[in-house]
Design a protein around this motif. Structure first.
Motif, PDB file in Angstrom:
ATOM      1  N   ALA A 288     -58.985  48.611  21.137  1.00  0.00           N
ATOM      2  CA  ALA A 288     -57.972  47.655  20.666  1.00  0.00           C
ATOM      3  C   ALA A 288     -58.242  46.228  21.148  1.00  0.00           C
ATOM      4  O   ALA A 288     -58.179  45.283  20.355  1.00  0.00           O
ATOM      5  N   VAL A 289     -58.533  46.084  22.430  1.00  0.00           N
ATOM      6  CA  VAL A 289     -58.672  44.728  22.980  1.00  0.00           C
ATOM      7  C   VAL A 289     -59.899  44.007  22.393  1.00  0.00           C
ATOM      8  O   VAL A 289     -59.771  42.885  21.887  1.00  0.00           O
ATOM      9  N   PRO A 290     -61.098  44.638  22.403  1.00  0.00           N
ATOM     10  CA  PRO A 290     -62.236  43.916  21.811  1.00  0.00           C
ATOM     11  C   PRO A 290     -62.079  43.681  20.308  1.00  0.00           C
ATOM     12  O   PRO A 290     -62.553  42.667  19.791  1.00  0.00           O
ATOM     13  N   ALA A 291     -61.412  44.613  19.599  1.00  0.00           N
ATOM     14  CA  ALA A 291     -61.195  44.400  18.153  1.00  0.00           C
ATOM     15  C   ALA A 291     -60.323  43.162  17.954  1.00  0.00           C
ATOM     16  O   ALA A 291     -60.588  42.333  17.078  1.00  0.00           O
ATOM     17  N   ALA A 292     -59.301  43.016  18.790  1.00  0.00           N
ATOM     18  CA  ALA A 292     -58.433  41.835  18.695  1.00  0.00           C
ATOM     19  C   ALA A 292     -59.215  40.573  19.038  1.00  0.00           C
ATOM     20  O   ALA A 292     -59.033  39.530  18.416  1.00  0.00           O
ATOM     21  N   ARG A 293     -60.107  40.697  20.022  1.00  0.00           N
ATOM     22  CA  ARG A 293     -60.933  39.528  20.385  1.00  0.00           C
ATOM     23  C   ARG A 293     -61.865  39.136  19.240  1.00  0.00           C
ATOM     24  O   ARG A 293     -62.284  37.988  19.127  1.00  0.00           O
ATOM     25  N   SER A 294     -62.214  40.123  18.380  1.00  0.00           N
ATOM     26  CA  SER A 294     -63.053  39.815  17.212  1.00  0.00           C
ATOM     27  C   SER A 294     -62.233  39.230  16.076  1.00  0.00           C
ATOM     28  O   SER A 294     -62.768  38.980  14.999  1.00  0.00           O
ATOM     29  N   GLY A 295     -60.947  39.117  16.257  1.00  0.00           N
ATOM     30  CA  GLY A 295     -60.117  38.478  15.227  1.00  0.00           C
ATOM     31  C   GLY A 295     -59.340  39.453  14.359  1.00  0.00           C
ATOM     32  O   GLY A 295     -58.752  39.060  13.345  1.00  0.00           O
ATOM     33  N   ALA A 296     -59.324  40.741  14.751  1.00  0.00           N
ATOM     34  CA  ALA A 296     -58.553  41.716  13.969  1.00  0.00           C
ATOM     35  C   ALA A 296     -57.096  41.712  14.429  1.00  0.00           C
ATOM     36  O   ALA A 296     -56.778  41.307  15.548  1.00  0.00           O
ATOM     37  N   ASN A 297     -56.216  42.167  13.531  1.00  0.00           N
ATOM     38  CA  ASN A 297     -54.822  42.433  13.918  1.00  0.00           C
ATOM     39  C   ASN A 297     -54.765  43.890  14.336  1.00  0.00           C
ATOM     40  O   ASN A 297     -55.259  44.759  13.605  1.00  0.00           O
ATOM     41  N   VAL A 298     -54.206  44.149  15.488  1.00  0.00           N
ATOM     42  CA  VAL A 298     -54.289  45.509  16.036  1.00  0.00           C
ATOM     43  C   VAL A 298     -52.903  46.071  16.308  1.00  0.00           C
ATOM     44  O   VAL A 298     -52.031  45.370  16.828  1.00  0.00           O
ATOM     45  N   LEU A 299     -52.728  47.338  15.949  1.00  0.00           N
ATOM     46  CA  LEU A 299     -51.540  48.087  16.356  1.00  0.00           C
ATOM     47  C   LEU A 299     -52.071  49.238  17.200  1.00  0.00           C
ATOM     48  O   LEU A 299     -52.830  50.084  16.690  1.00  0.00           O
ATOM     49  N   ALA A 300     -51.736  49.247  18.486  1.00  0.00           N
ATOM     50  CA  ALA A 300     -52.340  50.212  19.409  1.00  0.00           C
ATOM     51  C   ALA A 300     -51.253  51.061  20.046  1.00  0.00           C
ATOM     52  O   ALA A 300     -50.220  50.546  20.482  1.00  0.00           O
ATOM     53  N   ASN A 301     -51.536  52.358  20.112  1.00  0.00           N
ATOM     54  CA  ASN A 301     -50.520  53.305  20.560  1.00  0.00           C
ATOM     55  C   ASN A 301     -51.066  54.254  21.619  1.00  0.00           C
ATOM     56  O   ASN A 301     -52.232  54.660  21.564  1.00  0.00           O
ATOM     57  N   ASP A 302     -50.247  54.615  22.583  1.00  0.00           N
ATOM     58  CA  ASP A 302     -50.603  55.719  23.488  1.00  0.00           C
ATOM     59  C   ASP A 302     -49.320  56.361  23.999  1.00  0.00           C
ATOM     60  O   ASP A 302     -48.352  55.675  24.329  1.00  0.00           O
ATOM     61  N   LEU A 303     -49.367  57.692  24.062  1.00  0.00           N
ATOM     62  CA  LEU A 303     -48.176  58.439  24.477  1.00  0.00           C
ATOM     63  C   LEU A 303     -47.916  58.326  25.970  1.00  0.00           C
ATOM     64  O   LEU A 303     -46.773  58.423  26.427  1.00  0.00           O
ATOM     65  N   ASN A 304     -48.977  58.148  26.743  1.00  0.00           N
ATOM     66  CA  ASN A 304     -48.832  58.071  28.193  1.00  0.00           C
ATOM     67  C   ASN A 304     -48.204  56.717  28.570  1.00  0.00           C
ATOM     68  O   ASN A 304     -48.812  55.671  28.331  1.00  0.00           O
ATOM     69  N   PRO A 305     -47.009  56.734  29.185  1.00  0.00           N
ATOM     70  CA  PRO A 305     -46.370  55.444  29.522  1.00  0.00           C
ATOM     71  C   PRO A 305     -47.241  54.586  30.435  1.00  0.00           C
ATOM     72  O   PRO A 305     -47.225  53.361  30.334  1.00  0.00           O
ATOM     73  N   GLU A 306     -48.021  55.225  31.297  1.00  0.00           N
ATOM     74  CA  GLU A 306     -48.905  54.459  32.192  1.00  0.00           C
ATOM     75  C   GLU A 306     -50.030  53.780  31.395  1.00  0.00           C
ATOM     76  O   GLU A 306     -50.369  52.632  31.636  1.00  0.00           O
ATOM     77  N   SER A 307     -50.611  54.518  30.436  1.00  0.00           N
ATOM     78  CA  SER A 307     -51.654  53.923  29.585  1.00  0.00           C
ATOM     79  C   SER A 307     -51.073  52.757  28.812  1.00  0.00           C
ATOM     80  O   SER A 307     -51.701  51.700  28.685  1.00  0.00           O
ATOM     81  N   HIS A 308     -49.870  52.975  28.280  1.00  0.00           N
ATOM     82  CA  HIS A 308     -49.212  51.928  27.489  1.00  0.00           C
ATOM     83  C   HIS A 308     -49.004  50.679  28.343  1.00  0.00           C
ATOM     84  O   HIS A 308     -49.257  49.556  27.902  1.00  0.00           O
ATOM     85  N   LYS A 309     -48.596  50.907  29.587  1.00  0.00           N
ATOM     86  CA  LYS A 309     -48.365  49.768  30.490  1.00  0.00           C
ATOM     87  C   LYS A 309     -49.675  48.974  30.733  1.00  0.00           C
ATOM     88  O   LYS A 309     -49.708  47.756  30.630  1.00  0.00           O
ATOM     89  N   TRP A 310     -50.760  49.715  31.003  1.00  0.00           N
ATOM     90  CA  TRP A 310     -52.040  49.039  31.277  1.00  0.00           C
ATOM     91  C   TRP A 310     -52.660  48.463  30.011  1.00  0.00           C
ATOM     92  O   TRP A 310     -53.397  47.468  30.061  1.00  0.00           O
ATOM     93  N   LEU A 311     -52.368  49.074  28.879  1.00  0.00           N
ATOM     94  CA  LEU A 311     -52.806  48.522  27.590  1.00  0.00           C
ATOM     95  C   LEU A 311     -52.196  47.136  27.405  1.00  0.00           C
ATOM     96  O   LEU A 311     -52.896  46.163  27.068  1.00  0.00           O
ATOM     97  N   GLN A 312     -50.890  47.042  27.632  1.00  0.00           N
ATOM     98  CA  GLN A 312     -50.217  45.739  27.519  1.00  0.00           C
ATOM     99  C   GLN A 312     -50.810  44.743  28.522  1.00  0.00           C
ATOM    100  O   GLN A 312     -51.062  43.582  28.204  1.00  0.00           O
ATOM    101  N   HIS A 313     -51.029  45.240  29.733  1.00  0.00           N
ATOM    102  CA  HIS A 313     -51.599  44.390  30.780  1.00  0.00           C
ATOM    103  C   HIS A 313     -52.966  43.841  30.335  1.00  0.00           C
ATOM    104  O   HIS A 313     -53.262  42.659  30.501  1.00  0.00           O
ATOM    105  N   ASN A 314     -53.806  44.721  29.757  1.00  0.00           N
ATOM    106  CA  ASN A 314     -55.155  44.307  29.366  1.00  0.00           C
ATOM    107  C   ASN A 314     -55.146  43.347  28.180  1.00  0.00           C
ATOM    108  O   ASN A 314     -56.041  42.512  28.047  1.00  0.00           O
ATOM    109  N   CYS A 315     -54.144  43.496  27.329  1.00  0.00           N
ATOM    110  CA  CYS A 315     -54.016  42.527  26.223  1.00  0.00           C
ATOM    111  C   CYS A 315     -53.750  41.139  26.801  1.00  0.00           C
ATOM    112  O   CYS A 315     -54.365  40.152  26.387  1.00  0.00           O
ATOM    113  N   LYS A 316     -52.863  41.082  27.794  1.00  0.00           N
ATOM    114  CA  LYS A 316     -52.540  39.784  28.424  1.00  0.00           C
ATOM    115  C   LYS A 316     -53.757  39.263  29.185  1.00  0.00           C
ATOM    116  O   LYS A 316     -54.096  38.092  29.095  1.00  0.00           O
TER     117      LYS A 316
END
Ligand SMILES: C[S@@+](CC[C@H](N)C(=O)[O-])C[C@H]1O[C@@H](n2cnc3c(N)ncnc32)[C@H](O)[C@@H]1O
Length: 473
Positions: A288-316
């Motif tokens: 998700a993050v590198p695709a967004a860096r390439s200019g894509a619009n991304v919708l990213a999902n994960d069931l694990n609340p911890e993964s979701h938290k770090w996903l948001q962190h990595n986007c920032k």
């Protein structure tokens, strides 16, 4: 670091026994020529710490200290660099041990070049090239004994571990690294030594400050291993770089596998500026993050609340939070919610739509969520989404196996309408593959989950879903 230098024994006696005629001719011009035969004990002891360390479970570094005897050449300072260069393969190679030391006779005009006793046991051990170089630099042909103190710091980690663990039992040879964390999969017989192994790995690998053992317990849903700290700090928040992108995450509560970096890159390279990416099992964001860096619009999902938290962190962290919308849903709910809502508009556009599904143990089973996802009246042939769905296979023909299972789940024959990419071998007889295909309009718009006949045999065996011993996840 070399700790102490003892005595140097000079063997300056006439050469009687050079084995090679070539060497004899090269060296015979010299008046004093000696041969150097190492006692067997010297040779066998060189890289082996003392026996007393066998069975040690708490690391006592001093116990590894030993004095060994190595051959040395007395070389004039003027030609020292050239001689060391010419003897590159013959000099001693030990972490922290210098190849050149002071001349013990006290002359500041000379240095001693320490040689590897495994390579050089006599003057005749030098290669023709080395012997020629010594002759051309007028180095006196005399080998000396040099007593060298080796300590724990001069030993490699496998030498320490081989000396400690019971003879004949394999020592942990390799580990994977995630930032400052080294992770092992220890065998039962290695467990009593886990603290010592961890400490040795920290000592011998700069940058490693935490060593963990992954237990055989895998979290069946979120795919992370339970792990225990063997040595070092308890900090499990790793910071790593993959394909130029920085990620941070708590390694003890999310999925991460550095061996997937090439695969992440392969898929991200298919994504162009303006495309849309749905990442159904996003983890902490390596698609998700590198695709967004390439200019894509991304919708990213994960069931694990911890993964979701770090996903948001990595986007920032990577300044793409405006390009990525994150979700904390079950994959099926994500497909039947956000994906379903966004697709109608995207299908009318020109930019491509990619759906990434990296949950190899189960993702094929989620493909049925696309059956009849959109109403019949939206049916079109253009710009249908491309799916990249991952799977493990243990079949003899893994490509055929994954295509069959994908077809079965979709309710539509994919044969000749998809490509299969081999990702990696994750265990003996177990491959990870990626099957890519355009979702057939018959599937996406059918509106009837039961009607379509896959016209293919279902897979003969269902994949065993959990492999506790599989380090790949
Ligand atoms: C194999 S990991 C892949 C993560 C990431 N895409 C990567 O390549 O590293 C699978 C991810 O799916 C998540 N997951 C497991 N079951 C899920 C489900 N039913 N719905 C959504 N996510 C799920 C796990 O938490 C995990 O982060």
């Amino acid at each position: 670091m070399l700790r102490s230098l003892s005595r140097v024994f000079s063997y300056v006696q006439a050469e009687r026994n050079l084995k090679s005629a070539v060497l004899r001719s090269l060296w015979s011009a010299a008046s004093v020529c000696s041969d150097f035969y190492l006692k067997p004990t010297m040779e066998t002891k060189l890289y082996k710490p003392p026996q007393e360390v066998r069975g040690m479970t708490s690391l006592n570094k001093e116990a590894f200290t030993q004095t060994i005897t190595v051959p040395a050449l007395r070389v004039p300072n003027g030609v020292l660099n050239k001689v060391v260069k010419s003897l590159k393969k013959a000099t001693i190679q030990r972490p922290g041990v210098p190849r050149v030391v002071q001349d013990e006779e006290g002359s500041s005009d000379f240095r001693l070049v320490l040689l590897d006793p495994h390579r050089i046991s006599s003057l005749s051990s030098f290669s023709e090239g080395e012997a020629e170089a010594l002759r051309s630099f007028s180095v006196v042909q005399e080998l000396r004994h040099y007593e060298l103190q080796l300590t724990y710091h001069n030993l490699k980690s496998d030498e320490v571990l081989e000396a400690v663990l019971p003879p004949g039992q394999d020592v942990p040879s390799g580990f994977s690294r995630v930032g400052h964390i080294a992770h092992f999969n220890l065998r039962d017989h290695q467990l009593p030594y886990k603290n010592l192994i961890g400490q040795v790995i920290i000592d011998k690998n700069p940058g490693v400050t935490c060593v963990v053992n992954k237990t055989n317990m895998i979290d069946t849903t979120y795919r992370y291993f339970k792990m225990e700290v063997m040595a070092g700090e308890e900090n499990m928040v790793a910071k790593i770089k993959e394909n130029g992108v920085t990620y941070e995450f708590d390694f003890s509560s999310v999925y991460w596998n550095s061996r997937l970096s090439t695969e992440h890159q392969r898929v991200v390279q298919l994504v162009k500026r303006g495309d849309t990416v749905f990442d159904v099992f996003a983890g902490v964001g390596p698609f998700a993050v590198p695709a967004a860096r390439s200019g894509a619009n991304v919708l990213a999902n994960d069931l694990n609340p911890e993964s979701h938290k770090w996903l948001q962190h990595n986007c920032k962290l990577n300044k793409v939070e405006k390009k990525v919308r994150t979700f904390n849903l079950d994959g099926r709910a994500f497909i039947q919610g956000p994906v379903k809502q966004e697709l109608p508009v995207l299908l009318k556009g020109k930019a491509k739509v990619h759906i990434v599904m990296n949950l190899p143990a189960l993702a094929l089973d989620f493909l049925d969520a696309f059956r009849g996802l959109l109403p019949q009246e939206l049916s079109c042939d253009e710009n249908l989404p491309t799916v990249h769905c991952y799977s493990f296979s243990k079949e003899d023909d893994p490509d055929t196996d994954v295509v069959k299972r994908a077809s079965c789940s979709l309710g539509f024959p994919l044969k000749d309408k998809c490509s299969v990419h081999f990702v990696r071998n994750v265990a003996p007889n177990k491959d990870m593959l990626c099957v890519s295909f355009t979702i057939p309009k018959e599937v996406l718009f059918s509106g009837d989950l039961g009607k379509t006949d896959p016209s293919e045999e279902p897979a003969p065996k269902r994949q065993k879903r959990e492999e506790a011993t599989d380090s790949s996840r």
